[in-house]
Each structure stands twice: as structure tokens, then as C-alpha cells.
Design an enzyme around this catalytic site. Structure first.
Site, PDB file in Angstrom:
ATOM      1  N   ASP A 282       0.945  -1.444  -0.057  1.00 54.16           N
ATOM      2  CA  ASP A 282      -0.049   0.057  -0.038  1.00 54.16           C
ATOM      3  C   ASP A 282       0.856   1.040  -0.054  1.00 54.16           C
ATOM      4  O   ASP A 282       1.876   1.247   0.201  1.00 54.16           O
ATOM      5  CB  ASP A 282      -0.965   0.021   1.285  1.00 54.16           C
ATOM      6  CG  ASP A 282      -2.166   0.879   0.975  1.00 54.16           C
ATOM      7  OD1 ASP A 282      -2.213   1.862   0.060  1.00 54.16           O
ATOM      8  OD2 ASP A 282      -2.991   0.812   1.710  1.00 54.16           O
TER       9      ASP A 282
HETATM   10  C1  NOJ Z   1      -4.023   3.761   0.144  1.00 51.25           C
HETATM   11  C2  NOJ Z   1      -5.355   2.953   0.640  1.00 51.25           C
HETATM   12  O1  NOJ Z   1      -5.081   2.406   1.503  1.00 51.25           O
HETATM   13  C3  NOJ Z   1      -5.604   2.072  -0.709  1.00 51.25           C
HETATM   14  O2  NOJ Z   1      -6.664   1.396  -0.590  1.00 51.25           O
HETATM   15  C4  NOJ Z   1      -5.466   2.623  -2.011  1.00 51.25           C
HETATM   16  O3  NOJ Z   1      -5.628   1.763  -3.256  1.00 51.25           O
HETATM   17  C5  NOJ Z   1      -4.139   3.389  -2.260  1.00 51.25           C
HETATM   18  N1  NOJ Z   1      -3.785   4.533  -1.162  1.00 51.25           N
HETATM   19  C6  NOJ Z   1      -3.662   3.924  -3.329  1.00 51.25           C
HETATM   20  O4  NOJ Z   1      -4.483   5.033  -3.855  1.00 51.25           O
END
Ligand code: NOJ
Length: 763
Positions: A282
Site C-alpha cells: 500500500d
Molecule cells: C491507500 C489506500 O489504503 C489504498 O486502499 C489505496 O488503494 C491506495 N492508497 C492507492 O490510492
């Protein structure tokens, strides 16, 4: 012919690439093609493939093109047009090995056409409907040059304080697993290589929905049995359905951050589940390993992550900075880098990008002249899906449906707020294209009735809260305050209400209140809106609450005081039409809750499939020393699976094909469902299993099957469910999925609480 290059020796930092002719014959042999490519790559090029870069945020655009030409980037996210993506792909193809990049985005509940948020989709209990939302998302996203979505988000959540409860599909492993499977197939279509498919990257692996106290990014501490029984199945279902990617969660699991967790990413995901796609971190998760306190510095963080099995580093700086030195020092083997590169190239191969890097970007001549054109939306599908996502919670004296006559008052801060209709993670959705409830009701009424409108209250009067919500990742401040005093606004709303036959109040949360980093300590409708509701109630006019929110709320006041309550979640581009369809009876509501609504924050977690205890609380029986809270009624305010209709349904007793079932055999459970009310309508018949005695404690009941059924007024139908061993499985103390003989109870109902039982023995 394409030029490829060959390296004389195994890739290393100092080796110089040598030009060579490619073998295009390899293109149809995935393993050989990828192996051949890896042999030709320098270490720098390999590390480049492991980097997933956010456009704009991580790197300014001009530098991005240089980095792409240098082969330093494997994929990007956060652009949403072919026009934006094309120059980046062209730059990647000017790199030495001409390896295409892929383009990803958070297409979570729609791309340009926004569908209801996850909880809304799940409320439909209709897998075909959910598949429609996924297919349309894939068609629209791929038409904008995207290859991958960071979805489905299948984190089971039993704590509504967590803002991301909105994104998921609720509390139940069976329902969420079915949806996970459905959406992966819908996104990926027949093959992720198809031009109108996007690769699904299931998230957040794992257990993100169980963060302690519902506080975002907090730790998860969970017994292995609970993990395997309740929280892991949806990820597994997505993987078994062929998801090409997995995004790793930001939380720690039993003391080890998921991003550095070799048990999670190697033993479970790769070895036990056989996942052969790409694993993404993430956003910034690898550097967060330092803040978790498991890595001393960036070097250690990068080493832990690559060794654990993070193939691609999202918003990367550390892989680029640290992996070369780690390889040189022998702390990371080149084989470990190659393994990660193989997964990234494999995903690109599966997306069809080696065969045609412009598969989804197309040619400039075919670009849509206006990316936001109305003609690119799928409004009809959005309206149909949104109608199905609406749950009728209360309807005293058949207040609903409303007549399209006389004078109606529409009040509340959410009655005419286009941006809130979309909910969080609204991808490339354009707020002005979403239909508000005000617009929807005006259209439905035409000239037949008068619709009065007043805002009545701000979402909240708490300045700090507004600042926080507007500080979140939004381009523009979203929570716009009406400068009038609360008293002035309420007075205006009451005056409007007094002139009307019925009041419709659109209240709840702004979309940012149910989002990432939006954990709450209270579940009530904010005080400003409660004050409005109380004043409206005092007019004595029938009061219909239209709720817009992304989590279960504490609805005690609403249940006691409103004449009707309609849960609409955040219902998307066509939400206003869909809600009006329900309010005026052009659609008979059929949604059911995919998550329990607690009575108060103190009751959290409240979920229907809780484990049995030695001193269970028995409703109606006085006495203490049982497992209960003594100062308010126990159990949820609205149970899992609950939702009303404008018609009435009756379920017969359960009939079993036999009082016994043999291992490996089957059993049929059937009921007759009758529409005894005045209208055509649909409901969901739910089948639960209760395992009476087992080697480990078992939930009081577990959903094992469901069927959404539409019946004409007066119609009856037999509904049959086939049960087999799999429906009776449990996770034992050795974490094996087994079937233990003994007594079981089948329970069939129209929600999880009101059920008809029948018993059988498994031999
Ligand atoms: C952080 C989030 O936790 C995740 O769900 C998301 O896909 C990513 N950012 C990218 O935007």
C-alpha cells in the site's frame, strides 16, 4: 523488427548492455518470454520494474517521463485518461528493453459512473447486480487506458467506528466472499488481457478491517482460528477467482506489519493458497516499517519488504534507493529480486501489454473528445443497481410510498449535495453529474405536486471536524458551511415543513466522514442535524428519514420517532433517481443490511455470527451472571440481513429432504415463500447453519446460502437449497478445515434473527 538487447553475463550494476536480436517466437510462451527478458535486464532495470509511482504526488510529470525512458518505473497510478497515459507508455517504450508499464487506479465502486459504495452494493444481496457494477467499472476504466484496479476491497469489518467500513461489504465471511469472487470475475472478464478488462488487485491483505478500536491504521491482534474462520475467506475467494494482484494492508498482524510479514505473504499467500500474481504494497507502507519500529532505517525496511514478498513498492523511494546496495552487499539475493520482477512482468503479460502496450490506450485519433461526456456514462445500470442497494428500515403505518400529490418538504444538508451522493473513492466521477435527491424528487413529481426545499442544518457545526474533513485528500473543500446560524436554518426548515403534507429529511454523514482516516468515536447523526430532526418532529407532520452514510449509525432516536427510515448509503451518480423511485413506490425496496446496526458505540462489536459463550444472555429471561450489558437492551437495533418491503412476505416451516446427511452426501432444505401483501416485490431468503456441538466453540449461526426472489402480489414459490459438506465445515484447533459429525440446525429466514429452524444429523 523490435530491437532487444542481451547481457553477456548475469545482470549486475557495472555490466553494459549489448545489442541483440529478439526472439519474437517467445511471445506466446509466457515463462520463456519472461525468463528471456529477465536475463537481459540490468539490476537497475529490474528494480525499476518494482516501483509503482503515483502521478503528480510522488514525482513531477517531466521527471516521470525521464524515469520511464530510463526504465525506472514499473507502473503508475492516479491518471484517468488515455491522453494522459499515452505519453507515459510511449516513454516506457523508448526505454532500452521497451517494457511497457501498466496504469492502475482506485476504481472501487465505479469509474466515471459511480455506483453505490461497497456497503450499498452488498445491501442488494444480488450477485448479478454487483457484477453489473464491476463490469461497467471495467469497461469505463479500460476505455480510459487503465489496466488495473485496486479493488475489490474485501476487508471484513465489524467495527463501524472504522471509516473504511464504507468501502467493504460488511461483516459476514460468506456474503463478502461471494461478492469478492463476483467482482474479480466482473473486473477481469473472460481474461485480464481483454481490452475491456482490468486486473483486480484485491485488498487489503490482510485483516485491515479488524484494526483495534476501529482506529484506522491501528494494529490487529487476532487468533489464528478467527482469522481462518472469519476474516481470511474473502481474500482467498478473490484469489481463487483469479485476481491478478494483491495489495498488502498497512496494519500489523499479531506483532508483525503485513508488509514485512513472511508468514502472511510467503507461507499463507504463496505456499498454501498458491497465489501466482503480483503483490503490491500500500501507499508508502515500506517506509512505514520504520515507524512500526521493526526497521532501523530505510535500508532495513526495503530488505524486510522484499524478503517478505512485496513485489512492487507503491509510492516508492526505498526500493530504488536501497535495493542496489543490498544486492551488492549480498543481503538480498539477485534471485529474490528476480522473483519479484517475474511477478511484475507476469502481471503485465497477463494484461496483454507485451502483445500490445496500447491495448487500452488506443490511438489518439480515437480518444473521446470530452472524457466527461454524458454519453460515456452508464446511467441506466447505475439507477438499477442503486435502487437495489436501498434498505427500508422503518415504515410505520405504511407512510411510504409517498403520493405524488400535494406539498412535500425536502430538508437536510444531504438533500442537494452532489459530491456526497458519490461517496468516498469516487474515482473519475464528476460530482455535477450525480443526481441529488432534490433533483430526483423534482423529476419524479413533475407538475403533479409542490416540492419545498430548505437546507435546515449544516452537516456539523463543529468547526474542528469541518477543518479535518476538508483537510483530507480532497481537491476542493467539500464540506461547505452555510453561513447562517443554526437557529435561522432550522426556522426556515420548520416553516417549510409546516406548509407541507410530509417531510423528507436527508441526513447522515458527509462522504469524507466515512473514508480512509475517518474513524469516529460516536455513531450518532451529528448534533446539528439531530437538532433539525427534533424541530421537524415537533411539527407533528409525518417524518421520513433518508439516511446517507457509510457505516452503521446509532439510530435509536430515528427508530423511536421517525415514521419511515430509508438507508440509502452513498448511492452514486444515479442515487437521487433511485431514492425517488423508492420513496414514490416506483421501485419496491428490496435491500437487506450486510452489517448489524448496534444500539450504541458501547455494544461494538455487534455482529450476528458471534461465538457461543458459557453464560449466554437469553432475551426476556431476567437474571444476572449472563453475558450482557445491563443498561440497555441487548442485540443489534437492526440485525444483519434485515430490510423491509412495501409488501409482506411469509415463510413456511423448513422442510428437510432427510433427518440425516452422510459425509460426502447432500441434503435439501426448502421453504415456501409467499408474497402476502398488496404489491409485487423482492426479498432475500437466507439460510444459516448452527453447529450444535463441535471440538471448538462455534458461532451461534453462520450464513451459508441466500437467494433473492421476486414475487408478484399473492404469488408463492418453493425455495430449495442444497447443502453439502462444505457448508458444515469448521476450522479446528489445528487450523484445518474439517467436517465433524453430529447435530446441526438449519435456520431459514428473511433476516438473521427471525428464522425457522429444522434439525438434522451428520453421520
Ligand atoms: C491507500 C489506500 O489504503 C489504498 O486502499 C489505496 O488503494 C491506495 N492508497 C492507492 O490510492
Amino acid at each position: 523488427m523490435k530491437r532487444l538487447y542481451l547481457l553477456g553475463l548475469i545482470a549486475g550494476l557495472t555490466l553494459q548492455p549489448v545489442a541483440a536480436e529478439p526472439s519474437s517466437a517467445l511471445l506466446d510462451d509466457k515463462p520463456a518470454f519472461i525468463a528471456n527478458l529477465i536475463e537481459q535486464m540490468t539490476l537497475d532495470e529490474k528494480i525499476g520494474q518494482l516501483r509503482l509511482i503515483s502521478i503528480g504526488a510522488d514525482m513531477p510529470r517531466p521527471r516521470m517521463l525521464d524515469a520511464l525512458e530510463a526504465g525506472q518505473i514499473g507502473g503508475t497510478f492516479n491518471t484517468v485518461t488515455r491522453h494522459d497515459n499515452r505519453p507515459m507508455q510511449e516513454a516506457a517504450l523508448r526505454s532500452r528493453l521497451k517494457i511497457p508499464i501498466f496504469f492502475a487506479y482506485d476504481v472501487v465502486h465505479g469509474h466515471r459512473t459511480i455506483f453505490p459504495i461497497g456497503l450499498g452494493l452488498a445491501s442488494s444481496w444480488d450477485l448479478d447486480t454487483i457484477a453489473t457494477s464491476g463490469r461497467v467499472s471495467a469497461i469505463e476504466a479500460s476505455a480510459d487506458g487503465l489496466d488495473m484496479t485496486f479493488a475489490p476491497m474485501v476487508d471484513i469489518s465489524r467495527d463501524p467506528r472504522w471509516g473504511r467500513t464504507s468501502e467493504g461489504f460488511g461483516e459476514d465471511p460468506y456474503l463478502v466472499s461471494q461478492i469478492a469472487r463476483t467482482l474479480v470475475r466482473a473486473y477481469q472478464g473472460d481474461s485480464p488481457a481483454a481490452p475491456d478488462s482490468v486486473t483486480a488487485s484485491v485488498k487489503h491483505f490482510a485483516l485491515y478491517g479488524a484494526v483495534e478500536g476501529g482506529r484506522d491504521y491501528n494494529v490487529v491482534d487476532m487468533s489464528p482460528m478467527r482469522m481462518h474462520q472469519d476474516f481470511l475467506p474473502p481474500y482467498r475467494a478473490a484469489i481463487d477467482a483469479g485476481a491478478g494482484g494483491v495489495m498488502v494492508a498497512l496494519n500489523a498482524i499479531n506483532g508483525v506489519p503485513a508488509s514485512a510479514n513472511t508468514w502472511l505473504l510467503q507461507d499463507l499467500l504463496r505456499r498454501d493458497w498458491g497465489f501466482d500474481g503480483v503483490v503490491l504494497s500500500d501507499h508508502g507502507a515500506i517506509s512505514e516499517l520504520m515507524r512500526h519500529g521493526v526497521a532501523r532505517d530505510g535500508r532495513e525496511a526495503a530488505r524486510l519488504a522484499i524478503k517478505a514478498g512485496i513485489d512492487m513498492s507503491m509510492a516508492d523511494s526505498l526500493y530504488r534507493e536501497q535495493l542496489p546496495g543490498l544486492v551488492q552487499a549480498g543481503e538480498v539475493e539477485i534471485g529474490e529480486i528476480d522473483t519479484a520482477v517475474r511477478e511484475v512482468l507476469g502481471a503485465k503479460y497477463d494484461m496483454g501489454l507485451f502483445h500490445n502496450p496500447f491495448r487500452r490506450i488506443g490511438s489518439a485519433a480515437d480518444d473521446p473528445p470530452d472524457v466527461n461526456a454524458e454519453s460515456r456514462l452508464h446511467r441506466k445500470a447505475a439507477r438499477e443497481v442503486a435502487r437495489q442497494s436501498i434498505v427500508l428500515l422503518e415504515n410505520r403505518d405504511r407512510t411510504l410510498p409517498l403520493n405524488k400529490r400535494g406539498t412535500l418538504a425536502l430538508v437536510g444538508p444531504l438533500a442537494d449535495s452532489p459530491i456526497d451522493m458519490m461517496g468516498s473513492w469516487s474515482a473519475a466521477g464528476v460530482a455535477t453529474q450525480s443526481v441529488t435527491l432534490h433533483q430526483g424528487m423534482l423529476e419524479a413529481l413533475g407538475d403533479d405536486a409542490v416540492l419545498l426545499h430548505a437546507r435546515g442544518a449544516n452537516i456539523t457545526d463543529d468547526k474542528q471536524m469541518v477543518e479535518y474533513l476538508n483537510f483530507l485528500n480532497w481537491d476542493n473543500p467539500e464540506v461547505v458551511q452555510d453561513p447562517r446560524s443554526p437557529e435561522q436554518m432550522i426556522a426556515e426548515a420548520v416553516a417549510v415543513a409546516e406548509r407541507a403534507d410530509v417531510i423528507v429529511a436527508a441526513v447522515g454523514e458527509s462522504r469524507g466522514m466515512s473514508h480512509e482516516a475517518s474513524s469516529r468515536t460516536r455513531l450518532q447523526i451529528p448534533a446539528s442535524q439531530q437538532a433539525l430532526l427534533k424541530a421537524l418532529k415537533e411539527t407533528g407532520k409525518p417524518l421520513v428519514l433518508v439516511l446517507m452514510n457509510g457505516r452503521p449509525l446509532d439510530l435509536g432516536w430515528a427508530k423511536a420517532n421517525a415514521d419511515a427510515v430509508v438507508e440509502t448509503w452513498f448511492s452514486g451518480t444515479e442515487g437521487g433517481h433511485a431514492i425517488a423511485d423508492v420513496l414514490f413506490g416506483d421501485y419496491n425496496p428490496s435491500g437487506k443490511l450486510p452489517i448489524s446496526f448496534p444500539r450504541s458505540v458501547g455494544q461494538i462489536p455487534t455482529y450476528y455470527n458471534h461465538l457461543r459463550v458459557g453464560r449466554p444472555y437469553v432475551e426476556g429471561k431476567p437474571g444476572n451472571y449472563t453475558s450482557q450489558y445491563f443498561e440497555e437492551p441487548n442485540g443489534p437495533l437492526y440485525p444483519f440481513g434485515y430490510g423491509l418491503s412495501y409488501t409482506d412476505f411469509d415463510l413456511s416451516e423448513v422442510r428437510l429432504s432427510s433427518p440425516t446427511m452422510t459425509r460426502g452426501g447432500r441434503l435439501q432444505a426448502s421453504v415456501t415463500l409467499t408474497n402476502t401483501g398488496p404489491r409485487d416485490g423482492a426479498t432475500t431468503v437466507q439460510l444459516y447453519i448452527r453447529d450444535e456441538v463441535a471440538s471448538v466453540i462455534r458461532p451461534v449461526k453462520e450464513l451459508k446460502a441466500f437467494r433473492k426472489v421476486a414475487l408478484k402480489a399473492g404469488e408463492a414459490r418453493e425455495i430449495r437449497f442444497d447443502l453439502d459438506d462444505e457448508d458444515l465445515q469448521l476450522v479446528n484447533a489445528q487450523l484445518q478445515r474439517v467436517v465433524e459429525p453430529g447435530e446441526f440446525e438449519v435456520q431459514i429466514g428473511l433476516d438473521s434473527q427471525h428464522v425457522k429452524p429444522a434439525r438434522f444429523t451428520l453421520r
